[in-house]
Design a protein around this motif. Sequence first.
Motif, PDB file in Angstrom:
ATOM      1  N   ILE A   1       2.799   7.148 -18.847  1.00  0.00           N
ATOM      2  CA  ILE A   1       2.065   7.863 -17.791  1.00  0.00           C
ATOM      3  C   ILE A   1       0.768   7.134 -17.476  1.00  0.00           C
ATOM      4  O   ILE A   1       0.402   6.955 -16.311  1.00  0.00           O
ATOM      5  CB  ILE A   1       1.785   9.318 -18.222  1.00  0.00           C
ATOM      6  CG1 ILE A   1       3.089  10.098 -18.301  1.00  0.00           C
ATOM      7  CG2 ILE A   1       0.807   9.987 -17.257  1.00  0.00           C
ATOM      8  CD1 ILE A   1       2.934  11.512 -18.847  1.00  0.00           C
ATOM      9  N   LEU A   2       0.060   6.690 -18.528  1.00  0.00           N
ATOM     10  CA  LEU A   2      -1.181   5.956 -18.308  1.00  0.00           C
ATOM     11  C   LEU A   2      -0.911   4.651 -17.572  1.00  0.00           C
ATOM     12  O   LEU A   2      -1.668   4.264 -16.661  1.00  0.00           O
ATOM     13  CB  LEU A   2      -1.871   5.680 -19.644  1.00  0.00           C
ATOM     14  CG  LEU A   2      -3.202   4.916 -19.561  1.00  0.00           C
ATOM     15  CD1 LEU A   2      -4.210   5.653 -18.690  1.00  0.00           C
ATOM     16  CD2 LEU A   2      -3.773   4.688 -20.959  1.00  0.00           C
ATOM     17  N   SER A   3       0.164   3.955 -17.933  1.00  0.00           N
ATOM     18  CA  SER A   3       0.492   2.690 -17.278  1.00  0.00           C
ATOM     19  C   SER A   3       0.779   2.904 -15.795  1.00  0.00           C
ATOM     20  O   SER A   3       0.331   2.120 -14.950  1.00  0.00           O
ATOM     21  CB  SER A   3       1.705   2.037 -17.951  1.00  0.00           C
ATOM     22  OG  SER A   3       1.400   1.659 -19.276  1.00  0.00           O
ATOM     23  N   GLU A   4       1.523   3.952 -15.466  1.00  0.00           N
ATOM     24  CA  GLU A   4       1.817   4.238 -14.066  1.00  0.00           C
ATOM     25  C   GLU A   4       0.541   4.600 -13.309  1.00  0.00           C
ATOM     26  O   GLU A   4       0.368   4.228 -12.142  1.00  0.00           O
ATOM     27  CB  GLU A   4       2.836   5.375 -13.955  1.00  0.00           C
ATOM     28  CG  GLU A   4       4.239   4.986 -14.397  1.00  0.00           C
ATOM     29  CD  GLU A   4       4.761   3.773 -13.633  1.00  0.00           C
ATOM     30  OE1 GLU A   4       4.648   3.755 -12.391  1.00  0.00           O
ATOM     31  OE2 GLU A   4       5.272   2.835 -14.286  1.00  0.00           O
ATOM     32  N   THR A   5      -0.362   5.321 -13.960  1.00  0.00           N
ATOM     33  CA  THR A   5      -1.646   5.661 -13.325  1.00  0.00           C
ATOM     34  C   THR A   5      -2.468   4.405 -13.089  1.00  0.00           C
ATOM     35  O   THR A   5      -3.106   4.256 -12.041  1.00  0.00           O
ATOM     36  CB  THR A   5      -2.422   6.652 -14.215  1.00  0.00           C
ATOM     37  OG1 THR A   5      -1.607   7.790 -14.497  1.00  0.00           O
ATOM     38  CG2 THR A   5      -3.697   7.114 -13.516  1.00  0.00           C
ATOM     39  N   LEU A   6      -2.455   3.492 -14.052  1.00  0.00           N
ATOM     40  CA  LEU A   6      -3.167   2.228 -13.893  1.00  0.00           C
ATOM     41  C   LEU A   6      -2.583   1.402 -12.747  1.00  0.00           C
ATOM     42  O   LEU A   6      -3.324   0.798 -11.965  1.00  0.00           O
ATOM     43  CB  LEU A   6      -3.121   1.432 -15.197  1.00  0.00           C
ATOM     44  CG  LEU A   6      -4.076   1.907 -16.301  1.00  0.00           C
ATOM     45  CD1 LEU A   6      -3.670   1.330 -17.642  1.00  0.00           C
ATOM     46  CD2 LEU A   6      -5.508   1.532 -15.956  1.00  0.00           C
ATOM     47  N   LYS A   7      -1.264   1.374 -12.633  1.00  0.00           N
ATOM     48  CA  LYS A   7      -0.638   0.640 -11.528  1.00  0.00           C
ATOM     49  C   LYS A   7      -1.035   1.243 -10.190  1.00  0.00           C
ATOM     50  O   LYS A   7      -1.302   0.522  -9.217  1.00  0.00           O
ATOM     51  CB  LYS A   7       0.878   0.643 -11.688  1.00  0.00           C
ATOM     52  CG  LYS A   7       1.385  -0.231 -12.826  1.00  0.00           C
ATOM     53  CD  LYS A   7       2.907  -0.182 -12.923  1.00  0.00           C
ATOM     54  CE  LYS A   7       3.411  -1.024 -14.090  1.00  0.00           C
ATOM     55  NZ  LYS A   7       4.890  -0.965 -14.206  1.00  0.00           N
ATOM     56  N   ALA A   8      -1.065   2.574 -10.113  1.00  0.00           N
ATOM     57  CA  ALA A   8      -1.460   3.244  -8.876  1.00  0.00           C
ATOM     58  C   ALA A   8      -2.923   2.945  -8.541  1.00  0.00           C
ATOM     59  O   ALA A   8      -3.273   2.713  -7.378  1.00  0.00           O
ATOM     60  CB  ALA A   8      -1.242   4.752  -9.005  1.00  0.00           C
ATOM     61  N   ALA A   9      -3.762   2.938  -9.567  1.00  0.00           N
ATOM     62  CA  ALA A   9      -5.176   2.591  -9.349  1.00  0.00           C
ATOM     63  C   ALA A   9      -5.299   1.154  -8.862  1.00  0.00           C
ATOM     64  O   ALA A   9      -6.121   0.850  -7.990  1.00  0.00           O
ATOM     65  CB  ALA A   9      -5.971   2.795 -10.636  1.00  0.00           C
ATOM     66  N   ASN A  10      -4.478   0.278  -9.443  1.00  0.00           N
ATOM     67  CA  ASN A  10      -4.504  -1.125  -9.027  1.00  0.00           C
ATOM     68  C   ASN A  10      -4.085  -1.282  -7.567  1.00  0.00           C
ATOM     69  O   ASN A  10      -4.641  -2.101  -6.832  1.00  0.00           O
ATOM     70  CB  ASN A  10      -3.584  -1.952  -9.920  1.00  0.00           C
ATOM     71  CG  ASN A  10      -3.623  -3.427  -9.595  1.00  0.00           C
ATOM     72  OD1 ASN A  10      -4.659  -4.075  -9.746  1.00  0.00           O
ATOM     73  ND2 ASN A  10      -2.511  -3.968  -9.133  1.00  0.00           N
ATOM     74  N   GLU A  11      -3.101  -0.501  -7.111  1.00  0.00           N
ATOM     75  CA  GLU A  11      -2.681  -0.551  -5.710  1.00  0.00           C
ATOM     76  C   GLU A  11      -3.858  -0.209  -4.797  1.00  0.00           C
ATOM     77  O   GLU A  11      -4.042  -0.828  -3.747  1.00  0.00           O
ATOM     78  CB  GLU A  11      -1.525   0.431  -5.471  1.00  0.00           C
ATOM     79  CG  GLU A  11      -0.210  -0.013  -6.068  1.00  0.00           C
ATOM     80  CD  GLU A  11       0.901   0.988  -5.806  1.00  0.00           C
ATOM     81  OE1 GLU A  11       0.660   1.963  -5.053  1.00  0.00           O
ATOM     82  OE2 GLU A  11       2.002   0.809  -6.342  1.00  0.00           O
ATOM     83  N   LYS A  12      -4.652   0.764  -5.210  1.00  0.00           N
ATOM     84  CA  LYS A  12      -5.822   1.124  -4.410  1.00  0.00           C
ATOM     85  C   LYS A  12      -6.854   0.010  -4.425  1.00  0.00           C
ATOM     86  O   LYS A  12      -7.456  -0.302  -3.396  1.00  0.00           O
ATOM     87  CB  LYS A  12      -6.435   2.418  -4.927  1.00  0.00           C
ATOM     88  CG  LYS A  12      -7.572   2.947  -4.049  1.00  0.00           C
ATOM     89  CD  LYS A  12      -8.001   4.326  -4.433  1.00  0.00           C
ATOM     90  CE  LYS A  12      -9.098   4.830  -3.497  1.00  0.00           C
ATOM     91  NZ  LYS A  12      -9.539   6.203  -3.862  1.00  0.00           N
ATOM     92  N   VAL A  13      -7.042  -0.597  -5.607  1.00  0.00           N
ATOM     93  CA  VAL A  13      -7.987  -1.719  -5.710  1.00  0.00           C
ATOM     94  C   VAL A  13      -7.567  -2.836  -4.761  1.00  0.00           C
ATOM     95  O   VAL A  13      -8.390  -3.381  -4.010  1.00  0.00           O
ATOM     96  CB  VAL A  13      -8.047  -2.246  -7.154  1.00  0.00           C
ATOM     97  CG1 VAL A  13      -8.807  -3.574  -7.209  1.00  0.00           C
ATOM     98  CG2 VAL A  13      -8.691  -1.233  -8.065  1.00  0.00           C
ATOM     99  N   GLN A  14      -6.280  -3.208  -4.800  1.00  0.00           N
ATOM    100  CA  GLN A  14      -5.787  -4.308  -3.973  1.00  0.00           C
ATOM    101  C   GLN A  14      -5.888  -3.989  -2.477  1.00  0.00           C
ATOM    102  O   GLN A  14      -6.122  -4.879  -1.656  1.00  0.00           O
ATOM    103  CB  GLN A  14      -4.337  -4.644  -4.343  1.00  0.00           C
ATOM    104  CG  GLN A  14      -4.137  -5.081  -5.781  1.00  0.00           C
ATOM    105  CD  GLN A  14      -4.966  -6.301  -6.152  1.00  0.00           C
ATOM    106  OE1 GLN A  14      -5.158  -7.216  -5.376  1.00  0.00           O
ATOM    107  NE2 GLN A  14      -5.491  -6.291  -7.388  1.00  0.00           N
ATOM    108  N   SER A  15      -5.730  -2.713  -2.119  1.00  0.00           N
ATOM    109  CA  SER A  15      -5.749  -2.319  -0.705  1.00  0.00           C
ATOM    110  C   SER A  15      -7.128  -2.402  -0.084  1.00  0.00           C
ATOM    111  O   SER A  15      -7.261  -2.487   1.133  1.00  0.00           O
ATOM    112  CB  SER A  15      -5.200  -0.900  -0.549  1.00  0.00           C
ATOM    113  OG  SER A  15      -6.099   0.066  -1.069  1.00  0.00           O
ATOM    114  N   ILE A  16      -8.188  -2.340  -0.946  1.00  0.00           N
ATOM    115  CA  ILE A  16      -9.543  -2.347  -0.403  1.00  0.00           C
ATOM    116  C   ILE A  16     -10.256  -3.674  -0.618  1.00  0.00           C
ATOM    117  O   ILE A  16     -11.421  -3.802  -0.291  1.00  0.00           O
ATOM    118  CB  ILE A  16     -10.385  -1.202  -0.987  1.00  0.00           C
ATOM    119  CG1 ILE A  16     -10.468  -1.293  -2.519  1.00  0.00           C
ATOM    120  CG2 ILE A  16      -9.817   0.142  -0.566  1.00  0.00           C
ATOM    121  CD1 ILE A  16     -11.268  -0.183  -3.173  1.00  0.00           C
ATOM    122  N   LYS A  17      -9.555  -4.666  -1.204  1.00  0.00           N
ATOM    123  CA  LYS A  17     -10.185  -5.962  -1.427  1.00  0.00           C
ATOM    124  C   LYS A  17     -10.345  -6.703  -0.109  1.00  0.00           C
ATOM    125  O   LYS A  17      -9.524  -6.607   0.786  1.00  0.00           O
ATOM    126  CB  LYS A  17      -9.336  -6.808  -2.398  1.00  0.00           C
ATOM    127  CG  LYS A  17      -9.651  -6.488  -3.843  1.00  0.00           C
ATOM    128  CD  LYS A  17      -8.961  -7.454  -4.779  1.00  0.00           C
ATOM    129  CE  LYS A  17      -9.363  -7.184  -6.217  1.00  0.00           C
ATOM    130  NZ  LYS A  17      -8.716  -8.114  -7.167  1.00  0.00           N
TER     131      LYS A  17
END
Length: 405
Positions: free
Chosen positions: A389-405
């Motif tokens: 669950i934590l890994s999936e949350t981290l991946k989702a957070a990373n998607e947001k990071v990549q979208s705003i770079k």
Amino acid sequence: MSVITVFNGLFSEAGVVVKRVVDATGYRLVTDQDVVAEAAKLSGMSEDKIARAFQAKASVFNAFSHEKERAVAWLRFAMANKLMDQDKLVFSGFASQLPAPEIDHILKVCLVSEMKERLAVAERTEGFAEKHALKLIHKDDGDRATWVESLKGVKDPWSKALYDIIVPVGSSGVERSADLIVEQLANAAVQVTDTSRAKVADFMLAAKVGTVLASEGHNVLVSAKGKTVTLTINKHVLMLERLERELADIVSVVDGVDKVETVVGKGFHQTDIYRKMDFDIPSKVLLVDDEREFVQTLSERLMMRDMGSAVVYDGESALNLVKEDEPEVMILDLKMPGIDGIEVLRRVKSNHPNIQVIILTGHGSEKDRQICMELGAFAYLHKPVDIDILSETLKAANEKVQSIK
């Protein structure tokens, strides 16, 4: 016309010498800041992250993010662009080490002085006491040594093998030092030829390939001759043939490349493991929790999933690290001595809004959850947490990071 690159020690009066050379030759000065700005424009990375490549201290996340290596790739490309566009340039600073050493029409200059002379300059020009000046000089010399070794494989940044001329400014004087450089421009060995122009083109192609590989998460040495590109793998990899095929597939479609060769470098049999950067997961995760055993175990589990993590045990340490080495995602406990998690979250989202903060707590209330989400937390999780669950949350957070770079 020739190009001049000038590398120097701190407080060696390089700025004054270079100005005299520019005035005498009409050459255009290109500083580290100019090259960094060009690299940032080309890459989309921030100037701060690119300039950090000059520092000896690498990011605590660098083994997974390859941030320093990516910055160097874009710095090389920026340098190659400038060399392709124009001659009659003076490159002064760390960037002077970037061009391929075989480019003949580059006059490679090193400006040095004895330590006592550097200390005298520091006192005369800046008013620095000896102790403070020594600290600055040792720090700068360390940065330069690390930078040169990473690019050239040479531990001594003042090695004669790296330069066409080494000028002792302290004993020669500023005026004579500048004259010595100008005089060397008449040397037939540094005149522009068709061969030297071809070497600039080779450097450009290698630099372009380097940025393409960096954008795919790879970090290998790249050289070029004509339209043949050679990739040198300097870290151990378990499936070498697979990596070689992947690298060749990426590079073969780059404009200007006709042939790709891969070789194993001298570092291949060392213990370092080759890591390709995975852009689907965060490579810079900061764990903030005062439960030391828990957070160390969590860090190890994340690293097994190729997520680079750093650990701090209190809020103040977290805020200090964020100032100098910004993570992509923070996993934050709420109940900690000193500055608590809610205050850390408030300050991080205020000063670094792009950092995605995942709250992971064993003591939070519903009111705490509401406050955290209102302050901009990405998610609110409870201990103990399932690693999937934590890994999936981290991946989702990373998607947001990549979208705003």
